[in-house]
Design an enzyme around this catalytic site. Sequence first.
Site, PDB file in Angstrom:
ATOM      1  N   GLY A 146       0.871  -1.168   0.000  1.00  0.00           N
ATOM      2  CA  GLY A 146       0.000   0.000   0.000  1.00  0.00           C
ATOM      3  C   GLY A 146       0.907   1.216   0.000  1.00  0.00           C
ATOM      4  N   SER A 196       3.299   3.298   2.482  1.00  0.00           N
ATOM      5  CA  SER A 196       3.901   3.064   3.798  1.00  0.00           C
ATOM      6  C   SER A 196       3.613   4.175   4.804  1.00  0.00           C
ATOM      7  CB  SER A 196       5.413   2.842   3.664  1.00  0.00           C
ATOM      8  OG  SER A 196       6.031   3.931   3.017  1.00  0.00           O
ATOM      9  N   CYS A 249       6.139  -5.368   0.318  1.00  0.00           N
ATOM     10  CA  CYS A 249       6.274  -4.029  -0.252  1.00  0.00           C
ATOM     11  C   CYS A 249       6.245  -2.957   0.838  1.00  0.00           C
ATOM     12  CB  CYS A 249       5.229  -3.799  -1.337  1.00  0.00           C
ATOM     13  SG  CYS A 249       5.622  -2.391  -2.410  1.00  0.00           S
ATOM     14  N   ILE A 305       5.969  -3.287  -7.532  1.00  0.00           N
ATOM     15  CA  ILE A 305       5.210  -2.068  -7.784  1.00  0.00           C
ATOM     16  C   ILE A 305       5.765  -0.980  -6.870  1.00  0.00           C
ATOM     17  CG2 ILE A 305       2.926  -0.979  -7.775  1.00  0.00           C
ATOM     18  CD1 ILE A 305       1.753  -3.852  -8.089  1.00  0.00           C
ATOM     19  N   HIS A 341       5.023  -8.352  -4.573  1.00  0.00           N
ATOM     20  CA  HIS A 341       3.621  -8.638  -4.254  1.00  0.00           C
ATOM     21  C   HIS A 341       3.258 -10.075  -4.640  1.00  0.00           C
ATOM     22  CE1 HIS A 341       2.106  -4.552  -3.277  1.00  0.00           C
ATOM     23  NE2 HIS A 341       3.155  -4.177  -3.995  1.00  0.00           N
ATOM     24  N   GLU A 400       0.912 -11.844  -3.546  1.00  0.00           N
ATOM     25  CA  GLU A 400      -0.539 -12.034  -3.495  1.00  0.00           C
ATOM     26  C   GLU A 400      -1.218 -11.810  -4.841  1.00  0.00           C
ATOM     27  OE1 GLU A 400       0.044  -7.646  -2.733  1.00  0.00           O
ATOM     28  OE2 GLU A 400       1.139  -9.496  -2.257  1.00  0.00           O
TER      29      GLU A 400
END
Length: 196
Positions: A56, A58, A85, A141, A177, A179
């Site tokens: 997201g 930080s 991340c 990302i 990432h 996920e």
Amino acid sequence: MAGNAAVGVLALQGDVSEHISAFESAIQNLGLNIPVVPVRKAEQILDLMALAIPGGESTTIMRLIEKNGMRNIIQNFKGGIFATCAGMVVSARDLINETRFTPLDLLDITVNRNAFGRQRESFEADLQISGFDTPFHAIFIRAPVITRAGPDVTILAEIPQGIVAAKKGKKLILSFHPEISHDLRMHEYFLKDMLG
């Protein structure tokens, strides 16, 4: 193992539903019966065997951790930590060029929050991860990298810019990432390592 054998995903900001889905699939693949729950309140953390801190932004994630009174609970949490991340950034001991917040110091690592700059905000790479038979297709990302790892931190994967996967005990920290990669091996590795 702590508490009521559940995996929690910090649900303050970031890839929450993707992590919940990935953990549920990994748990099913391993033949386990462990619930996965979104975590929005500090007291929920006390009942977990593991906590995922998703990607997201930080600064936003850290502000919400502070606002929700989670800092000390996460820092003293004895279960597993799975951070990706921005989760890597907030889990670090030290940050390069970041003074807006103090990270959680969950691992003895220094992290460069914007390691690739704006010109390379997103990219993909096949990583050789220690213990994996075949490369892991990782999606980065606006990814951070670890520039320094303490002697008690095990490095699992590196790229020329720095370390992108590391662990210490039950804590697994990733720049990328997993996920969203449709490869559950990182989630499965974490669960097996934590339960082993």
